[in-house]
Write an enzyme that holds these catalytic residues in place. Sequence first.
Site, PDB file in Angstrom:
ATOM      1  N   ASP A  13       5.447  -7.085  -1.494  1.00  0.00           N
ATOM      2  CA  ASP A  13       5.291  -8.063  -0.409  1.00  0.00           C
ATOM      3  C   ASP A  13       6.564  -8.242   0.403  1.00  0.00           C
ATOM      4  OD1 ASP A  13       2.640  -8.716  -1.448  1.00  0.00           O
ATOM      5  OD2 ASP A  13       3.690  -9.869  -2.983  1.00  0.00           O
ATOM      6  N   LYS A  16       6.910  -4.064   3.951  1.00  0.00           N
ATOM      7  CA  LYS A  16       6.982  -2.612   4.155  1.00  0.00           C
ATOM      8  C   LYS A  16       6.082  -2.155   5.296  1.00  0.00           C
ATOM      9  CE  LYS A  16       5.747  -1.895  -0.111  1.00  0.00           C
ATOM     10  NZ  LYS A  16       5.790  -3.299  -0.589  1.00  0.00           N
ATOM     11  N   GLY A  40      -1.695  -4.954   0.224  1.00  0.00           N
ATOM     12  CA  GLY A  40      -2.014  -5.199   1.623  1.00  0.00           C
ATOM     13  C   GLY A  40      -0.773  -5.114   2.477  1.00  0.00           C
ATOM     14  N   HIS A  41      -0.795  -4.241   3.489  1.00  0.00           N
ATOM     15  CA  HIS A  41       0.314  -4.132   4.425  1.00  0.00           C
ATOM     16  C   HIS A  41      -0.120  -4.772   5.735  1.00  0.00           C
ATOM     17  CE1 HIS A  41       2.365  -0.511   2.233  1.00  0.00           C
ATOM     18  NE2 HIS A  41       2.390  -1.624   1.557  1.00  0.00           N
ATOM     19  N   GLN A 219       3.346  -2.111  -3.521  1.00  0.00           N
ATOM     20  CA  GLN A 219       4.084  -2.938  -4.480  1.00  0.00           C
ATOM     21  C   GLN A 219       5.610  -2.757  -4.328  1.00  0.00           C
ATOM     22  OE1 GLN A 219       1.429  -0.836  -6.117  1.00  0.00           O
ATOM     23  NE2 GLN A 219      -0.007  -2.433  -5.571  1.00  0.00           N
ATOM     24  N   THR A 295      -3.976  -9.408   0.370  1.00  0.00           N
ATOM     25  CA  THR A 295      -5.239  -8.911  -0.167  1.00  0.00           C
ATOM     26  C   THR A 295      -6.042 -10.015  -0.840  1.00  0.00           C
ATOM     27  OG1 THR A 295      -4.317  -6.712  -0.512  1.00  0.00           O
ATOM     28  CG2 THR A 295      -6.285  -7.260  -1.769  1.00  0.00           C
ATOM     29  N   PRO A 299      -1.231 -17.701  -3.608  1.00  0.00           N
ATOM     30  CA  PRO A 299       0.109 -18.160  -3.241  1.00  0.00           C
ATOM     31  C   PRO A 299       1.162 -17.402  -4.033  1.00  0.00           C
ATOM     32  CG  PRO A 299      -0.994 -19.780  -4.640  1.00  0.00           C
ATOM     33  CD  PRO A 299      -2.026 -18.750  -4.281  1.00  0.00           C
ATOM     34  N   GLY A 410      10.931 -11.753  12.264  1.00  0.00           N
ATOM     35  CA  GLY A 410       9.578 -12.209  12.540  1.00  0.00           C
ATOM     36  C   GLY A 410       8.595 -11.113  12.208  1.00  0.00           C
TER      37      GLY A 410
END
Length: 421
Positions: A13, A16, A40-41, A219, A295, A299, A410
């Site tokens: 997270d 990437k 999830g990217h 990951q 994904t 939290p 950002g």
Amino acid sequence: MAVTVVVGSQWGDEGKGKIVDLLATQFNVVARYQGGANAGHTIKWGDKTQVLHLLPSGVFSPGVDCVIGNGVVIDPRALVSEIREVQSLGYELAGRLWVSGNAHCILPYHKALEEIHSSEKIGTTKRGIGPAYTDKVARSGIRIMELVSPDLFSKRIKEELERANAILRAYHRQTLNPEDIISEYSDYGRVLTKYVADTADFLHDAIDSGKQILAEGAQGCLLDIDFGTYPYVTSSSPTAGGACTGLGVPPTSINRVIGITKAYCTRVGHGPFPTELNDGTGAHLRKIGGEFGATTGRPRRCGWLDLMALRYSCRLNGFTELTVTKLDVLSGLDTIKVCTQYEHNGETVPRFINDALSLSKVIPRYEVLQGWKENILGCTDVNELPSAAKNLIDHIQVHTGVPVKIISTGPKRSQTIQLGS
């Protein structure tokens, strides 16, 4: 020398997807080398936001070829859905997306088995990733090349589902009908067949012809199956070495390894996290940083930057440069802490410990840095940063011995500072 590898240096997270999307136009090929649809990217440009789970983050760069390597475990349903979604946005993938025939499939029984065997303490996403990698290592997995061969796929499903259903019955779970899986997944095979290729050969030809390849994993380093905080890890190798085995590229072709680190730390799921903040500051970082899984929506646990862990990642992966993301999230804090040592059993420990039990018992020792009040969201020039923000970047470089070449301020492509070669 043709391959650049992008690696998450923490627990995943790190951003990437944005960095690969940003760099993609400088490359001929973007290749994904491990993981599955549990990652999830998130990519943002203009007013658009897209989360990719299996497709490489170069799909939104026309003219760039995209490869899903043999090291990825592929949920055919998820991949077909993602292909259709990206094409609906106006990005054609035919002739520029290539999927390894040697990649293993995630099938419905993998998800059913994970419901039985997954441990809540590990915090898996229950998307069948672990069981698919288990079958791969046990030499009983079904590969993409079999999925796109209808008769062979039918035979293999019947064989493997007999074993899986025996386990499901033993645990008093509902069994699966092979004909239902064959019918649905044969349709996915027909969609995917035009994308299937010998991707290792494709990449070898690309290297031989002087093309530039950008390899991305899912990951992060501290979740590596061998070098992460086992057993609180993923089922594959997100480290730079995973690019070789997950794509078939030789290590001698890799000349650049980019480590991605947040300006603080996050972790999803369970496992040791020495710098975790279970207080108002942790909640602030979560809120301002939007720290919820791309994904799963879970939290993320938040904490201060752990320079011990980052230095470990630098050494393990051989980072030639670092990218620092989410520096803007720290704006407004009076002070910022960075962990520079651990204390364990009353003794100073000057290195990261990847043994989960020992790491869970360390006490982090911090250096306290001055914070800054200025809002740096969207800064594109390093001279726009306050001195305290530059000081944090300097601390990262000095402690790791690796230069910072990109700073993200950002989520959008444009909200980036590039510090040159």
